[in-house]
Enzyme design. Structure first.
Site, short mmCIF file in Angstrom:
data_model
loop_
_atom_site.label_atom_id
_atom_site.label_comp_id
_atom_site.label_asym_id
_atom_site.label_seq_id
_atom_site.Cartn_x
_atom_site.Cartn_y
_atom_site.Cartn_z
N HIS A 1 5.86 10.99 3.72
CA HIS A 1 5.15 9.72 3.59
C HIS A 1 3.88 9.93 2.78
CE1 HIS A 1 1.61 10.36 6.25
NE2 HIS A 1 2.39 11.23 6.85
N CYS A 2 3.40 8.84 2.16
CA CYS A 2 2.10 8.86 1.49
C CYS A 2 1.22 7.86 2.22
CB CYS A 2 2.24 8.55 0.00
SG CYS A 2 2.87 6.91 -0.37
N ILE A 3 0.27 7.24 1.52
CA ILE A 3 -0.67 6.34 2.20
C ILE A 3 0.02 5.10 2.75
CG2 ILE A 3 -2.70 4.87 1.87
CD1 ILE A 3 -3.76 6.89 -0.09
#
Length: 501
Positions: free
Chosen positions: A440-442
């Site tokens: 996942h990222c932001i």
């Protein structure tokens, strides 16, 4: 390669996430003790002492971004984000920075002269990223190795740091001869960009926005914001330096983002609301998106509303960002950010020495609000773009919000809303057997799938997601928002549980 670069960009977010607290410490510390950052004033007393303490604490982070990059990339690129890779990355960093410092190279080098400038600059984010990649590669390749019984103690994860040391020594020996050429090339690239001045700022901001759909903007940002090619606009700004200390106009690669993000996006959101048939529902959705952009500088929830169903409009959006970057450069507005170009960062960055004409955010912001409003309003109306706020899909946006509430209402003492959402998403993407990797990222859940064709997009959207991105053949990114980490944690638990079964 595409997925690899995306993972690298995501792994850079871990060390970058330390910067907001750094900005707060430096901003407050500079207000209390401007002399601690070379701006003159009192250099004694309790207020100065506290301010000096805060700026010193903030500087501990900003001055060691290379190490943070090494560990962040090591952990981020490793399977299961195992901390063993972070230790191996740190080992690699220590080998590089010890062998390749000026004193060591002067004694070891087999050529006539030593490029002191290159080797004085070896403790930089570029070397940090390389150290992280070596640490992660060693973990992924040797983390489960089995040695003979008499060496069994060094098997598995214990072997990773050993392998990282050996490989780093070999690479360091090669870099003794190669690094000066690499460094010279990076410096030349940095000089070329800075010589473009305002035009270079515009090109950078346009490219930054255009790379967001595929998630590769982090790699571009690293070039300009950190000291990878000798620029380091962000690190030098928060270190308390001014334009007289560097070879470019300090803050130029950050300042231009403030007007479009803080004011341009709210202007575009207002245009969508006015064009909506269901203004109450649309205002609730877009109002929160606009406020998030203004306060924190988070833009992805807005951009994913239209980037794929109205890509020409997204190109215009990116061009507007580039244009305001150029304008901001020439009018002399200078500010910086640690996370993104929102009000919080503007307030704290305005206290540092490199800040200039921060009051101009008002006229620049009003101009951005007006331009974005007019462009989005007439483009959406003339081309009848089916985006939230244009009328045709306001009901769809409402459905997404209702879906999110549905999962929240299912939460129990045993299962949170995120657990319910993770279960539904896992089923929608084809189950655990269809997943090769999950990160996942932001704002996004990033999946690499064995068969991306079987993903049920309607089911994904019914889970409360706000968008789906397919950047590569087997890649699928689900836009969830800033709470994505909690969904990811539950998602990973489900995968691990199934593995145990």
């Amino acid at each position: 390669m595409f997925n690899y670069m995306q993972r690298l960009g995501k792994s850079l977010l871990l060390p970058i996430a330390t910067l907001p607290i750094c900005a707060i410490l430096l901003g407050i510390g500079y207000i209390m003790a401007p002399a601690s950052m070379g701006a003159g004033g009192e250099m004694s007393g309790p207020v100065y002492t506290v301010g000096l303490f805060l700026t010193t604490a903030g500087g501990a982070l900003i001055n060691n971004m290379g190490i943070l990059f090494a560990i962040g990339v090591g952990v981020g690129m490793a399977k299961k984000n195992d901390g063993t890779a972070g230790v191996a990355a740190l080992v690699s960093w220590l080998v590089f920075t010890t062998i390749l410092n000026v004193d060591s190279v002067s004694k070891l080098v087999l050529v006539d002269s030593v490029d002191e400038l290159a080797f004085k600059s070896v403790a930089n984010p570029f070397v940090g990223i390389m150290s992280g990649l070596i640490g992660a590669t060693c973990f992924n390749g040797f983390g489960w190795i089995k040695l003979p019984d008499f060496l069994a103690f060094f098997s598995g994860k214990r072997f990773v740091a050993i392998a990282s040391t050996v490989i780093s020594i070999i690479v360091a020996f090669i870099l003794i001869f190669v690094w000066p050429w690499i460094f010279a090339g990076l410096v030349a690239f940095g000089n070329f960009i800075t010589e473009l001045k305002g035009i270079g700022v515009g090109v950078f901001q346009f490219a930054n926005r255009m790379l967001i759909p595929v998630g590769l903007h982090h790699a571009l940002n690293n070039v300009f914001w950190f000291d990878t090619v000798g620029i380091g606009d962000l690190t030098n700004y928060w270190a308390g330096k001014t334009s007289s200390d560097v070879t470019w106009d300090l803050g130029m690669y950050m300042s231009g983002f403030f007007p479009p993000i803080m004011f341009g996006i709210p202007g575009a959101c207002l245009a969508m609301v006015l064009l909506s048939k269901n203004k109450k529902t649309t205002l609730g959705i877009l109002g929160s998106i606009a406020f998030c952009a203004f306060l924190c500088g988070v833009t992805e929830p807005f951009e994913f509303l239209f980037m794929f169903i109205a890509f020409p409009l997204y190109i215009i959006y990116a061009l507007l960002s580039g244009i305001f970057g150029v304008i901001t450069y020439f009018v002399g507005f200078r500010a910086g950010f640690s996370f993104s170009a929102g009000l919080i960062d503007l307030v704290f960055s305005s206290t540092l020495p490199a800040a200039q004409n921060t009051w101009m955010i008002i006229p620049l912001g009003l101009a951005a609000f007006g331009v974005y409003f007019v462009v989005f309003y007439f483009y959406i109306k003339f081309f009848k773009v089916p985006i939230p706020g244009s009328g045709e899909v306001a009901a769809a946006a409402k459905k997404v919000a209702e879906s999110a509430k549905k999962f929240a209402s299912k939460a129990t003492a045993e299962k949170s809303e995120f657990a319910h959402m993770a279960e539904a998403l896992l089923e929608a993407v084809g189950g655990k057997e269809n997943i090769e990797s999950c990160e996942h990222c932001i704002t996004r859940l990033r999946l690499v799938l064995k068969d991306a064709k079987i993903v049920d997009e309607d089911a994904v959207m019914n889970c409360g997601a706000s968008g789906i991105v397919r950047p590569a053949k087997n890649a699928c990114q689900i836009v969830i928002g800033t709470k994505v980490q909690f969904v990811y944690d539950e998602f990973e638990k489900l995968i691990d549980d199934e593995d145990e079964e």
